[in-house]
Motif scaffolding. Structure first.
Motif, PDB file in Angstrom:
ATOM      1  N   ARG A  16       0.822  -1.209   0.000  1.00 54.95           N
ATOM      2  CA  ARG A  16       0.000   0.000   0.000  1.00 54.95           C
ATOM      3  C   ARG A  16       0.858   1.263   0.000  1.00 54.95           C
ATOM      4  O   ARG A  16       0.584   2.213  -0.726  1.00 54.95           O
ATOM      5  N   LYS A  17       1.888   1.254   0.817  1.00 57.99           N
ATOM      6  CA  LYS A  17       2.763   2.421   0.916  1.00 57.99           C
ATOM      7  C   LYS A  17       3.478   2.664  -0.418  1.00 57.99           C
ATOM      8  O   LYS A  17       3.622   3.803  -0.862  1.00 57.99           O
ATOM      9  N   LYS A  18       3.901   1.591  -1.058  1.00 59.41           N
ATOM     10  CA  LYS A  18       4.610   1.699  -2.332  1.00 59.41           C
ATOM     11  C   LYS A  18       3.698   2.287  -3.409  1.00 59.41           C
ATOM     12  O   LYS A  18       4.099   3.190  -4.156  1.00 59.41           O
ATOM     13  N   ILE A  19       2.465   1.792  -3.473  1.00 58.03           N
ATOM     14  CA  ILE A  19       1.511   2.287  -4.460  1.00 58.03           C
ATOM     15  C   ILE A  19       1.180   3.751  -4.187  1.00 58.03           C
ATOM     16  O   ILE A  19       1.130   4.576  -5.104  1.00 58.03           O
ATOM     17  N   LYS A  20       0.976   4.091  -2.916  1.00 56.96           N
ATOM     18  CA  LYS A  20       0.669   5.471  -2.540  1.00 56.96           C
ATOM     19  C   LYS A  20       1.818   6.398  -2.923  1.00 56.96           C
ATOM     20  O   LYS A  20       1.606   7.494  -3.466  1.00 56.96           O
ATOM     21  N   GLN A  21       3.031   5.947  -2.703  1.00 63.55           N
ATOM     22  CA  GLN A  21       4.211   6.748  -3.027  1.00 63.55           C
ATOM     23  C   GLN A  21       4.309   6.971  -4.542  1.00 63.55           C
ATOM     24  O   GLN A  21       4.614   8.077  -4.998  1.00 63.55           O
ATOM     25  N   LEU A  22       4.028   5.932  -5.326  1.00 57.61           N
ATOM     26  CA  LEU A  22       4.055   6.056  -6.788  1.00 57.61           C
ATOM     27  C   LEU A  22       2.992   7.038  -7.275  1.00 57.61           C
ATOM     28  O   LEU A  22       3.258   7.888  -8.123  1.00 57.61           O
ATOM     29  N   LEU A  23       1.783   6.937  -6.729  1.00 56.42           N
ATOM     30  CA  LEU A  23       0.703   7.823  -7.143  1.00 56.42           C
ATOM     31  C   LEU A  23       1.016   9.275  -6.785  1.00 56.42           C
ATOM     32  O   LEU A  23       0.734  10.191  -7.552  1.00 56.42           O
TER      33      LEU A  23
END
Length: 53
Positions: free
Chosen positions: A4-11
């Motif tokens: 989740r953190k990785k996806i949030k960071q990418l977005l």
């Protein structure tokens, strides 16, 4: 780093880049040396014509 953190960071990174593209450019557009010389020559011509008259 969890998923989740990785996806949030990418977005967030994509959103930041998109908003930076929409922001007005702080730098002026590059003008080549040849173009600058042409502009300078054009600027000098009207002055020379006015003084000749």
């Amino acid at each position: 780093m969890n998923r989740r953190k990785k996806i949030k960071q990418l977005l967030q990174a994509h959103a930041k880049k998109a908003s930076a593209k929409l922001a007005p450019a702080s730098k002026s557009k590059y003008i080549s040396k040849a173009d600058r010389l042409k502009l300078a020559a054009e600027a000098e011509q009207p002055c020379a014509e006015n003084s000749a008259q």
